[in-house]
Design an enzyme around this catalytic site. Sequence first.
Site, PDB file in Angstrom:
ATOM      1  N   THR A   1      -9.075   4.025   0.207  1.00 61.85           N
ATOM      2  CA  THR A   1      -8.411   2.969   0.964  1.00 61.85           C
ATOM      3  C   THR A   1      -8.815   1.634   0.363  1.00 61.85           C
ATOM      4  OG1 THR A   1      -8.315   1.829   3.101  1.00 61.85           O
ATOM      5  CG2 THR A   1     -10.302   3.102   2.681  1.00 61.85           C
TER       6      THR A   1
ATOM      7  N   THR B   1      -5.338   1.942   7.018  1.00 59.49           N
ATOM      8  CA  THR B   1      -4.865   3.136   6.286  1.00 59.49           C
ATOM      9  C   THR B   1      -5.711   4.319   6.731  1.00 59.49           C
ATOM     10  OG1 THR B   1      -4.048   1.931   4.383  1.00 59.49           O
ATOM     11  CG2 THR B   1      -4.886   4.143   3.939  1.00 59.49           C
TER      12      THR B   1
ATOM     13  N   ARG C   1       7.314  -1.745  -3.285  1.00 62.55           N
ATOM     14  CA  ARG C   1       5.985  -1.513  -3.872  1.00 62.55           C
ATOM     15  C   ARG C   1       5.436  -0.133  -3.467  1.00 62.55           C
ATOM     16  NH1 ARG C   1       0.600  -0.650  -1.437  1.00 62.55           N
ATOM     17  NH2 ARG C   1      -0.941  -1.553  -2.799  1.00 62.55           N
ATOM     18  N   VAL C   2       4.875   0.577  -4.412  1.00 66.87           N
ATOM     19  CA  VAL C   2       4.220   1.857  -4.123  1.00 66.87           C
ATOM     20  C   VAL C   2       2.726   1.675  -4.374  1.00 66.87           C
ATOM     21  CG1 VAL C   2       4.029   4.290  -4.760  1.00 66.87           C
ATOM     22  CG2 VAL C   2       6.264   3.161  -4.794  1.00 66.87           C
ATOM     23  N   GLY C   3       1.916   2.136  -3.437  1.00 64.82           N
ATOM     24  CA  GLY C   3       0.462   1.988  -3.585  1.00 64.82           C
ATOM     25  C   GLY C   3      -0.209   3.291  -3.973  1.00 64.82           C
ATOM     26  N   ASP C   4      -1.526   3.234  -3.987  1.00 67.55           N
ATOM     27  CA  ASP C   4      -2.341   4.382  -4.413  1.00 67.55           C
ATOM     28  C   ASP C   4      -2.199   5.593  -3.500  1.00 67.55           C
ATOM     29  OD1 ASP C   4      -3.823   2.507  -2.583  1.00 67.55           O
ATOM     30  OD2 ASP C   4      -5.135   4.268  -2.503  1.00 67.55           O
TER      31      ASP C   4
HETATM   32  N1  ASP Z   1      -4.622   1.515  -0.267  1.00 62.27           N
HETATM   33  C1  ASP Z   1      -3.509   1.122   0.560  1.00 62.27           C
HETATM   34  C2  ASP Z   1      -2.427   0.572  -0.325  1.00 62.27           C
HETATM   35  O1  ASP Z   1      -2.728  -0.151  -1.267  1.00 62.27           O
HETATM   36  C3  ASP Z   1      -3.859   0.085   1.597  1.00 62.27           C
HETATM   37  C4  ASP Z   1      -5.148   0.278   2.351  1.00 62.27           C
HETATM   38  O2  ASP Z   1      -5.870   1.235   2.128  1.00 62.27           O
HETATM   39  O3  ASP Z   1      -5.452  -0.566   3.219  1.00 62.27           O
HETATM   40  O4  ASP Z   1      -1.276   0.802  -0.060  1.00 62.27           O
END
Ligand code: ASP
Length: 337
Positions: free
Chosen positions: A249, A199, A227-230
């Site tokens: 990340t 990321t 799915r939606v992430g941070d």
């Molecule tokens: N934080 C990112 C997510 O959960 C993934 C990552 O940073 O590797 O989508």
Amino acid sequence: MARARNLPALVVHGGAGNAGPGAERPERRRGMMAAIRLGANILRAKGSALEAVVATVTALEDHPLFNAGYGSLLNSEGNVEMDASVMFAEPFSDSTRRGKRSDRTHSHDADYTVSAGAVAVVSRVRNPIMLARAVMENSPHILMAGPGAENFARKAGIRLVRPEEMVTERARERWRARKQQAGMLESQAAARAAIGHGTVGAVAVDLHGAIAAATSTGGVPGKLFGRVGDSALIGAGTFAHAFGAASATGQGEAIILTALCREAVLSLADGAPQAVARAAIAEMIDATGAEAGIILIDRRGRIGYAHNAASMQVARYDPAGGVQHLWLAPIATARRP
Ligand code: ASP
């Protein structure tokens, strides 16, 4: 009011997670150095923090070894679904006073205005960070998702691509290998345990005292369809404010639960970025036991970063130190009793 003697600075991350194949590390380093140089040159030329973080993240999205844009990890169905967000804190100027403010901009501090834009689960744009910026600058909203976000992209003059154009052979191979392992992510606990690497994110302060953060990702390995992430969520994966800016990340579910970036940036009121970054990760470990990393910058251009994963790649620029690249060692991971 623009502050005198602002020192520009820029920090970039290339994801916290497993170390990844050793053979890829030199190219990942090279890609990150090329990206940070683009941002650093913008700051040296008195350009804006927003331009610097967007240019840096765009270059990393275009690099196939980072998990963002082209080269994103694939979801459980074998498709790319990307998240990105950007946030900008600007000192008031006469133009901001004269009507640039709207219901999407808010003043967190007497003399700063903040604005933000984000996109989630997009698969048809090459550079999700540019679309997040377009949402910030050209829409009445902050977060747009899926086909609606892509429709908006077309109206904003951002070219749509076929989703397959975003899939690298490397991402496809990793997806196949994962598919052969026992199951994809079907529980929240399994989702929290999943972490890849790659990321990307950047935070910057410019000569005029403006502060920006940007983050972009293909998500965690094996994530469920939809799915939606941070990285799409302001306050979780990205935050900028009068005190400074942060990009996160790692395991997105843990970053969301702890509102990691907002908490860290607000803590800059009483602490230096390096101490705040370490404390933010320690608190995230306490609360969730997960793995994550953060980069931070304060309004004076001081820098901090910390993580508790196996590996995290960062690069930094400031006028005194120039451009530097680091593979960061993790902080101690023991949870407090
Ligand atoms: N934080 C990112 C997510 O959960 C993934 C990552 O940073 O590797 O989508």
